[in-house]
Design a protein around this motif. Sequence first.
Motif: not given
Length: 349
Positions: A134-148, A296-298
């Motif tokens: 179970i993870v957060t939206d940030y961990e699964c997407f935002e932190a991986l350069n996949i914004p909403k 990715h640098p981001e």
Amino acid sequence: MNSKIAELKIQFDAEAAKASNTAELEALRVAYLGKKGSITELMKEMKDLSPEEKKSFGQEVNQLKGYATEKLTACAEELKKQEIQKEIDSVPEFDISMPPSMNEGSYHPVTLVQRECERIFKTMGFAVEDYSEIVTDYECFEALNIPKHHPARDMQDTYYLDNGQLLKSHTSAAQNAIYKKYKDALINDGVPIKAIFPGRCFRNEATDACHENTFFQMEGVMVDKDISISNLIYFMKTMLSEVFKKDLKVRLRPGFFPFVEPGFELDISCLICGGEGCPSCKHSGWLELCPCGMIHPEVLKAGGIDPEEYTGFAFGLGLTRLVMMKYGIKDIRDLNSGSLKTLTQFIDE
Ligand code: PHE
């Protein structure tokens, strides 16, 4: 009481006390209450008695009959209890250290291949990390350069909890935590980040022979100064050649993932034809196995690492897919089926 009846009662009691099993009790019943039993025989003596004597004698014989019947039933119950207790006592005490006497269990093929990969990566200096499902939206997407609202999210629809957390759709969801865990050692002491993190992933998929809502991946990252695509190719080729126990060729094709730049699909030479071309590889000589790329640098920035100074690679090996290839399993659903017929055939090599 008639002395004969009294005597018979004493005799019956003595014999009943001696009976030590159900067979002996049955013999006793026959001897006293059977057609020719002693108590039944007493009844026959009635005919020689006067009418008054008959009455009391008859009553007394009937009482004895009732008494004997009840006593035999009680004895039978008592004996049964004793026999059960004997049986219980005869079972040796349970010894937890004893090896199982049933057929031994076996490891799930995903476990076998995962352990094999872990062993290989450990020998190459990688740490093995475990991460939450179970993870957060940030961990699964935002932190991986996949914004909403990024279209890349469409391919990774997963299951959401009421609190906004989600079941991770890929092992990349652990990347951010791994960078944060190891960045100080990297920055302060120059220790490269080398970690693999196998895990169960979830996607909201319609299931068929190639798709499951639950499957396994094994992510790997390496971050240091001057890490290049050559490092990525070397580690992947070494690992896959060991898993398949043959020297494989690998090739990279461009592939898009928002958290790597450049991104690739890594193919291996076909296991069946060795690269000549056959129906299994659709006559191309190659099998698609592992998406990967330079981080990715981001994504490095989100993990607290300066992308001007450090570079790294990441790969997301489809562990379930690797298992299917290694063992020639045609339907992915067999792996989650719990079917012993399927799952007990695999052995640790
Ligand atoms: N996380 C990606 C997926 O599941 C795979 C991947 C991992 C791609 C690491 C590149 C680098 O689709």
